[in-house]
Design a protein around this motif. Structure first.
Motif, PDB file in Angstrom:
ATOM      1  N   HIS A 243     -30.094 -47.336-112.324  1.00 10.45           N
ATOM      2  CA  HIS A 243     -29.549 -48.223-112.521  1.00 10.45           C
ATOM      3  C   HIS A 243     -30.330 -49.207-112.024  1.00 10.45           C
ATOM      4  N   VAL A 244     -31.052 -50.829-111.779  1.00  7.62           N
ATOM      5  CA  VAL A 244     -32.112 -51.329-111.577  1.00  7.62           C
ATOM      6  C   VAL A 244     -31.790 -53.019-110.925  1.00  7.62           C
ATOM      7  N   TYR A 245     -32.145 -53.101-109.921  1.00 11.68           N
ATOM      8  CA  TYR A 245     -32.427 -54.565-109.191  1.00 11.68           C
ATOM      9  C   TYR A 245     -33.016 -55.265-109.084  1.00 11.68           C
ATOM     10  N   ASN A 246     -33.570 -56.044-109.808  1.00 15.95           N
ATOM     11  CA  ASN A 246     -35.081 -56.439-109.684  1.00 15.95           C
ATOM     12  C   ASN A 246     -34.601 -57.660-108.914  1.00 15.95           C
ATOM     13  N   ILE A 247     -35.486 -57.597-107.629  1.00 16.04           N
ATOM     14  CA  ILE A 247     -35.279 -58.859-106.421  1.00 16.04           C
ATOM     15  C   ILE A 247     -36.304 -60.188-106.924  1.00 16.04           C
ATOM     16  N   MET A 248     -38.112 -59.448-106.837  1.00 15.87           N
ATOM     17  CA  MET A 248     -38.721 -60.268-107.292  1.00 15.87           C
ATOM     18  C   MET A 248     -39.982 -60.102-108.299  1.00 15.87           C
ATOM     19  N   PRO A 249     -38.705 -59.845-109.601  1.00 22.25           N
ATOM     20  CA  PRO A 249     -40.022 -59.157-110.358  1.00 22.25           C
ATOM     21  C   PRO A 249     -41.138 -60.199-110.718  1.00 22.25           C
ATOM     22  N   GLU A 250     -41.828 -59.085-111.822  1.00 22.00           N
ATOM     23  CA  GLU A 250     -43.577 -60.425-112.345  1.00 22.00           C
ATOM     24  C   GLU A 250     -42.374 -62.293-112.986  1.00 22.00           C
ATOM     25  N   ASP A 251     -41.686 -61.656-113.414  1.00 21.97           N
ATOM     26  CA  ASP A 251     -41.230 -63.229-114.281  1.00 21.97           C
ATOM     27  C   ASP A 251     -40.813 -64.683-113.991  1.00 21.97           C
ATOM     28  N   ASP A 252     -40.097 -64.476-111.980  1.00 19.52           N
ATOM     29  CA  ASP A 252     -39.749 -65.164-111.787  1.00 19.52           C
ATOM     30  C   ASP A 252     -40.284 -66.303-111.184  1.00 19.52           C
ATOM     31  N   GLY A 253     -41.602 -66.018-111.515  1.00 17.45           N
ATOM     32  CA  GLY A 253     -42.727 -67.349-110.990  1.00 17.45           C
ATOM     33  C   GLY A 253     -42.340 -68.144-109.343  1.00 17.45           C
ATOM     34  N   ALA A 254     -41.640 -66.859-108.648  1.00 21.57           N
ATOM     35  CA  ALA A 254     -41.085 -66.823-107.393  1.00 21.57           C
ATOM     36  C   ALA A 254     -42.569 -66.888-105.656  1.00 21.57           C
ATOM     37  N   ALA A 255     -43.778 -65.927-106.628  1.00 23.25           N
ATOM     38  CA  ALA A 255     -44.041 -65.621-105.251  1.00 23.25           C
ATOM     39  C   ALA A 255     -45.285 -65.632-105.538  1.00 23.25           C
ATOM     40  N   HIS A 256     -46.198 -65.480-105.330  1.00 29.16           N
ATOM     41  CA  HIS A 256     -48.134 -65.306-105.445  1.00 29.16           C
ATOM     42  C   HIS A 256     -48.354 -63.231-105.433  1.00 29.16           C
ATOM     43  N   SER A 257     -48.004 -62.888-104.960  1.00 27.38           N
ATOM     44  CA  SER A 257     -48.356 -61.219-105.097  1.00 27.38           C
ATOM     45  C   SER A 257     -47.589 -61.164-105.248  1.00 27.38           C
ATOM     46  N   LEU A 258     -45.895 -60.643-104.463  1.00 25.96           N
ATOM     47  CA  LEU A 258     -45.136 -59.498-104.375  1.00 25.96           C
ATOM     48  C   LEU A 258     -44.275 -59.516-105.691  1.00 25.96           C
ATOM     49  N   LEU A 259     -44.057 -58.546-105.562  1.00 22.64           N
ATOM     50  CA  LEU A 259     -43.189 -56.879-106.492  1.00 22.64           C
ATOM     51  C   LEU A 259     -41.932 -56.577-105.761  1.00 22.64           C
ATOM     52  N   VAL A 260     -41.009 -56.305-106.117  1.00 24.82           N
ATOM     53  CA  VAL A 260     -39.651 -56.364-104.654  1.00 24.82           C
ATOM     54  C   VAL A 260     -38.657 -55.668-105.731  1.00 24.82           C
ATOM     55  N   VAL A 261     -37.840 -54.459-105.892  1.00 25.10           N
ATOM     56  CA  VAL A 261     -37.294 -54.319-107.033  1.00 25.10           C
ATOM     57  C   VAL A 261     -36.454 -52.632-106.791  1.00 25.10           C
ATOM     58  N   GLU A 262     -35.118 -52.503-106.232  1.00 19.32           N
ATOM     59  CA  GLU A 262     -34.622 -51.735-105.438  1.00 19.32           C
ATOM     60  C   GLU A 262     -33.849 -50.924-106.839  1.00 19.32           C
ATOM     61  N   VAL A 263     -33.268 -49.457-106.267  1.00 23.15           N
ATOM     62  CA  VAL A 263     -32.825 -49.084-108.179  1.00 23.15           C
ATOM     63  C   VAL A 263     -32.158 -47.810-107.254  1.00 23.15           C
ATOM     64  N   ILE A 264     -31.001 -47.223-108.476  1.00 25.10           N
ATOM     65  CA  ILE A 264     -29.938 -46.065-107.673  1.00 25.10           C
ATOM     66  C   ILE A 264     -29.870 -45.416-109.039  1.00 25.10           C
ATOM     67  N   THR A 265     -30.468 -43.753-108.536  1.00 21.46           N
ATOM     68  CA  THR A 265     -30.411 -42.912-109.004  1.00 21.46           C
ATOM     69  C   THR A 265     -29.227 -42.311-109.194  1.00 21.46           C
ATOM     70  N   PRO A 266     -28.349 -41.892-110.162  1.00 22.35           N
ATOM     71  CA  PRO A 266     -26.851 -41.456-109.924  1.00 22.35           C
ATOM     72  C   PRO A 266     -27.806 -39.823-109.538  1.00 22.35           C
ATOM     73  N   GLN A 267     -26.848 -38.699-108.311  1.00 22.04           N
ATOM     74  CA  GLN A 267     -27.054 -37.637-108.490  1.00 22.04           C
ATOM     75  C   GLN A 267     -27.668 -36.326-109.860  1.00 22.04           C
ATOM     76  N   GLY A 268     -28.416 -35.956-109.414  1.00 26.73           N
ATOM     77  CA  GLY A 268     -29.331 -34.723-109.980  1.00 26.73           C
ATOM     78  C   GLY A 268     -30.232 -36.257-111.626  1.00 26.73           C
ATOM     79  N   ASN A 269     -30.302 -36.817-111.319  1.00 27.61           N
ATOM     80  CA  ASN A 269     -31.161 -37.555-111.812  1.00 27.61           C
ATOM     81  C   ASN A 269     -33.207 -38.106-112.354  1.00 27.61           C
ATOM     82  N   THR A 270     -33.485 -37.996-112.835  1.00 28.06           N
ATOM     83  CA  THR A 270     -34.867 -37.849-112.315  1.00 28.06           C
ATOM     84  C   THR A 270     -34.803 -39.700-112.613  1.00 28.06           C
TER      85      THR A 270
END
Length: 267
Positions: free
Chosen positions: A140-167
């Motif tokens: 499960h992915v929470y984009n914070i500063m993805p490339e398509d938001d135009g809000a920054a010069h170079s930063l890309l920031v994202v959070e991910v939750i991976t449930p138990q036992g998953n890749t």
């Protein structure tokens, strides 16, 4: 196999600034990552300098100000496993202060600044949660500063939750060639948390020619450095994995190349 390039960074202590990854100590050019663990009433702050920053409330609440402008008390979840993040963008040349109003884990994501961007709060829900993969590859992915938001010069920031036992970050992919539109060159950090915290996960960082080939045991609070190559993660039964990714390179584009021998998993 290459000698260990120290791609796993352990936290230093349990309070105050426990991580401080810089281009100088990581041996690369673009990405910085710091983590502050504050008690209620404690304060952290700093200067962006030539960088732009994304302050992510991994857990807890804090009053944030940028260049003396009070942005209010932000934060909501008391664990990174309990919902979407709050964050603040800090442009280059700015000064920031975080005054904890609860116990706080505050991540400071850094990359070279530029342009005419302004400080702003990034609330939960600006970018909806995305679920990727299927079966044992769901995450499960929470984009914070993805490339398509135009809000920054170079930063890309994202959070991910991976449930138990998953890749996760799987099938293995890389982004280490400045070869657009096929692939972008991006350095990357992973800040890991586990729930419950005594768990562990595994992460492999490797190149096609295996000149870099490291298998890392990841514990709660560790940072993984990904200077190049593929970087899949697997968590163990009973333990959910959270990670916060920071990426940056010569262009603010996330275009990755899948390991061809594993691409069949996507079909």
């Amino acid at each position: 196999m290459a000698t260990n390039p120290n791609l796993r960074v352990r936290p230093k202590g349990t309070t105050g600034q426990v991580h401080d990854v810089t281009p100088a100590n990581a041996g690369w050019q673009y990405v910085g990552f710091a983590l502050h663990k504050l008690n209620d009433g404690e304060v952290a702050g700093g200067q962006a300098g030539a960088n732009e920053l994304c302050l992510v409330l991994v857990s807890g609440k804090a009053r944030i100000s940028v260049d003396g402008v009070d942005l209010g008390v932000i934060g909501e979840r008391m664990s990174p496993f309990d919902g979407a993040p709050w964050a603040v963008y800090v442009p280059l040349g700015s000064e920031w202060v975080a005054d904890a109003t609860t116990a706080v884990e505050l991540a400071v994501c850094a990359a070279p600044g530029g342009g005419n961007y302004t400080a702003q709060v990034i609330p939960p829900g600006r970018h909806p949660r995305i679920t990727r993969g299927k079966g044992a590859n769901v995450r499960h992915v929470y984009n914070i500063m993805p490339e398509d938001d135009g809000a920054a010069h170079s930063l890309l920031v994202v959070e991910v939750i991976t449930p138990q036992g998953n890749t996760s970050s799987y099938p293995p992919h890389k982004h280490d060639q400045d070869n657009l539109p096929h692939e972008s060159q991006l350095e990357e950090t992973y800040f890991h948390r586990l729930n419950p915290p005594q768990g562990f996960a595994m992460q492999r960082v490797y190149t096609d020619d295996r000149s870099l080939d490291e298998a890392l045991v990841i514990e709660d609070g560790d940072v993984t450095l990904v200077p190049k190559g593929y970087h899949p993660v697997a968590t163990t039964a009973g333990y959910d994995l959270y990670y916060l990714n920071v990426m940056a390179g010569p262009k603010r584009v996330w275009k990755f190349h899948n390991a061809p021998e594993h691409e069949w998993l996507l079909k």
